[in-house]
Design a protein around this motif. Structure first.
Motif, PDB file in Angstrom:
ATOM      1  N   UNK A 240       0.836  -1.209   0.000  1.00  0.00           N
ATOM      2  CA  UNK A 240       0.000   0.000   0.000  1.00  0.00           C
ATOM      3  C   UNK A 240       0.871   1.259   0.000  1.00  0.00           C
ATOM      4  N   UNK A 244       0.949   3.798  -3.210  1.00  0.00           N
ATOM      5  CA  UNK A 244       0.530   5.181  -2.998  1.00  0.00           C
ATOM      6  C   UNK A 244       1.562   6.159  -3.557  1.00  0.00           C
ATOM      7  N   UNK A 247       1.403   6.054  -7.391  1.00  0.00           N
ATOM      8  CA  UNK A 247       0.178   6.678  -7.908  1.00  0.00           C
ATOM      9  C   UNK A 247       0.240   8.192  -7.753  1.00  0.00           C
ATOM     10  N   UNK A 248       0.746   8.640  -6.588  1.00  0.00           N
ATOM     11  CA  UNK A 248       0.825  10.080  -6.337  1.00  0.00           C
ATOM     12  C   UNK A 248       1.667  10.770  -7.398  1.00  0.00           C
TER      13      UNK A 248
ATOM     14  N   UNK B  17      -4.079   4.564  -2.409  1.00  0.00           N
ATOM     15  CA  UNK B  17      -4.425   5.762  -1.624  1.00  0.00           C
ATOM     16  C   UNK B  17      -3.443   6.862  -2.003  1.00  0.00           C
ATOM     17  N   UNK B  18      -3.950   8.061  -2.154  1.00  0.00           N
ATOM     18  CA  UNK B  18      -3.115   9.187  -2.566  1.00  0.00           C
ATOM     19  C   UNK B  18      -3.305  10.305  -1.541  1.00  0.00           C
ATOM     20  N   UNK B  19      -2.205  10.840  -1.040  1.00  0.00           N
ATOM     21  CA  UNK B  19      -2.331  11.848   0.021  1.00  0.00           C
ATOM     22  C   UNK B  19      -3.001  13.134  -0.469  1.00  0.00           C
ATOM     23  N   UNK B  24       0.202  16.195   2.400  1.00  0.00           N
ATOM     24  CA  UNK B  24       1.372  16.640   1.615  1.00  0.00           C
ATOM     25  C   UNK B  24       2.060  17.817   2.305  1.00  0.00           C
TER      26      UNK B  24
END
Lengths: 490, 52
Positions: A240, A244, A247-248, B17-19, B24
């Motif tokens: 995970x 993440x 992807x970010x 999941x993306x912050x 950030x």
């Protein structure tokens, strides 16, 4: 006076030799045989590879440091070991071949009382057609950050790609592993995020496609079977955490991939499901698989005993349990504790040079029988800790006799820190800082995740980035044996 | 659309999941990062100590 010969001057070899020289003083002799003239803080090669550091900032000359420490230094590579001596010599010896200018190619015999094999790996580029040049060196199709020179070359290629993007030409970046049996995913992981960061800084991120290709069966395996870490109050899988991050930053991934062939601008791969495919690129940094450096061993009669001393992959056998057994029966206790060779008690191996008993990640094969799984990492902190423990053992054997207690440093009772930066600026860079304890999971001691989640954690931010900076200066300071160097932990 | 929601459009990223903006910003908040720096260092020193 007894003589300790250390083969290799990387993290493990340098740690062993320098501590042994300090503890033994002038009573005994410490000899280092390494083909390199310079010591290289390899983790910072990543910054060299994106043009944020120079080669000179991550390397220094070994000769003056060893002269200061009273260590005899041969710039040479070890060719073979005669642990029983030979017809003409009662003492065990290593045969070395010089690499230094003026003596290159000359061979010499160096007798020893104790031997530590810390040669590190052979960068086995030729294991994948097109990744190497056919002579064991990096080929022309990809770049590497495994050595400082490779990293300098990579930075030039990256700068060329950036210029092309500024000129309006879209570029595809492919970073990861160049074979199904690679280790060191962490270095490639750090490099891809540094590239992505540089592209943003240069204002060309929208002109770039960035893709990860790896032999991991899931993102975040890192050759350790992944880890469960504390992040923001949760205990989460590194899968995970890694997904993440990708992807970010809009980085695609291709995992469970064995890179089977590299050509100019294209790789061919096989996936864990047996399917095959191709991926095009303009810039690729693919880590090669590691192998032993190809040392031979001979008994007193001159018979080849390489298979007795070394595992088939060329790494030296130590006190591990090498019995072949299924994944479900693997135990933390399979891993070595003293790194003493089981046949010759005056030989040890440290760092990457020791043969691990098995993988840490779950073994995987494609339906075609191709093994596609990361091999265990033994670099950085574990290398240093093992090197120091081996130095302790050898010094005790030399000063207290053959029955001296051997010091232990099992990777199943040892932690490791991995700080993967993105960028270099003190206030603009960030880093994924991860600590894992222990490196090899122990499901008997830590049922569930196999690790202590109080000390297995990860987070992203400036704090980790500052730690990366501090580690760079601290470890180079230590390796140069500057005042107080022994106070800095491995 | 918020910045962090853009990347979910890609199928490969849709289950991750993306912050968001707050997460950030904490990554570069000097006060918070200084606190984290101290905590991470203490934890790493303990891990190093347990490893020797």
């Amino acid at each position: 006076m007894a003589r300790l010969v250390v083969l290799g001057g990387g993290v493990a070899g340098h740690t062993t030799a320098t501590f042994a020289a300090k503890w033994l003083g002038s009573q005994h002799e410490v000899v280092v045989v390494t083909p390199n003239a310079k010591w290289n803080w390899i983790p910072s090669n990543i910054w060299v590879g994106v043009g944020q550091m120079t080669k000179e900032e991550v390397t220094f000359d070994l000769a003056p440091v060893y002269a200061k420490a009273g260590i005899t230094y041969h710039q040479a590579k070890a060719v073979s070991i005669n642990p029983e001596g030979s017809d003409s010599s009662e003492k065990p010896f290593v045969t070395i071949e010089y690499t230094q200018e003026g003596k290159a190619g000359e061979t010499e015999v160096v007798e020893y009382d104790y031997l530590v094999n810390a040669t590190g790996p052979k960068l086995n580029f030729d294991a994948t057609p097109g990744l190497g040049d056919g002579n064991g060196q990096l080929g022309e199709n990809t770049v590497s950050v495994c050595t400082a020179d490779h990293a300098v070359h990579a930075s030039h290629k990256l700068a060329e790609a950036v210029e092309k993007m500024k000129g309006g030409t879209r570029q595809k970046f492919l970073v990861g592993t160049g074979h199904g049996m690679c280790t060191c995913q962490g270095a490639a992981f750090e490099y891809i995020f540094n590239i992505e960061n540089e592209l943003r800084k240069a204002g060309v991120r929208d002109m770039a496609d960035v893709k990860w290709i790896s032999n991991e069966s899931f993102l975040g395996d890192f050759g350790m079977g992944g880890l469960h870490m504390k992040v923001g109050g949760y205990v989460v899988s590194s899968k995970l955490f890694a997904e993440s991050l990708y992807a970010e930053r809009s980085i695609d991934w291709l995992i469970g991939a064995h890179t089977s062939k590299v050509e100019n601008g294209k790789v061919e791969y096989e996936l864990l499901d047996g399917s095959k495919g191709e991926e095009e690129f303009d810039f690729a940094m693919l880590i090669p698989p590691f192998a032993g450096v190809g040392l031979k061993a001979y008994d007193k009669a001159g018979e080849d005993i390489t298979g007795t001393v070394f595992a088939p992959n060329g790494f030296m056998k130590v006190d591990a349990d090498y019995t072949a057994k299924p994944y479900a029966e693997w135990k933390a206790s399979d891993w070595p504790r003293t790194y003493q060779n089981p046949t010759y008690s005056n030989m040890f191996a440290a760092g990457i040079a020791f043969a691990p008993p098995h993988l840490i990640s779950k073994p995987m094969k494609s339906p075609n029988g191709t093994p596609i799984n990361p091999t265990p990492p033994r670099t950085g902190m574990p290398s240093g800790i093992i090197g120091k423990a081996v130095a302790h053992s050898v010094c005790d054997l030399m000063t207290k006799g053959e029955n001296a207690h051997l010091h232990e440093a099992s990777m199943a009772e040892m932690g490791a820190a991995c700080v993967a930066s993105a960028g270099k600026g003190v206030f603009t860079g960030t880093a994924a800082a991860m600590t894992v304890y222990p490196v090899v999971p122990d499901f008997e001691k830590y049922p569930g995740t196999g690790r202590d989640t109080d000390y297995t954690f990860g987070e992203i931010g400036l704090a980790g980035h500052w730690i990366k900076h501090i580690l760079h200066f601290l470890f180079i300071y230590k390796a140069k044996l500057n005042p107080g160097w022994t106070l800095i932990p491995e | 659309m918020k910045e962090e929601e853009l990347n979910f459009e890609k199928e490969q990223f849709s289950l991750t999941m993306i912050p968001g903006k707050f997460a950030r910003s904490m990554r570069t908040c000097l006060i918070w990062q200084f606190i984290r720096f101290v905590i991470i260092n203490v934890k790493m020193i303990i891990v190093v100590g347990k490893s020797h």
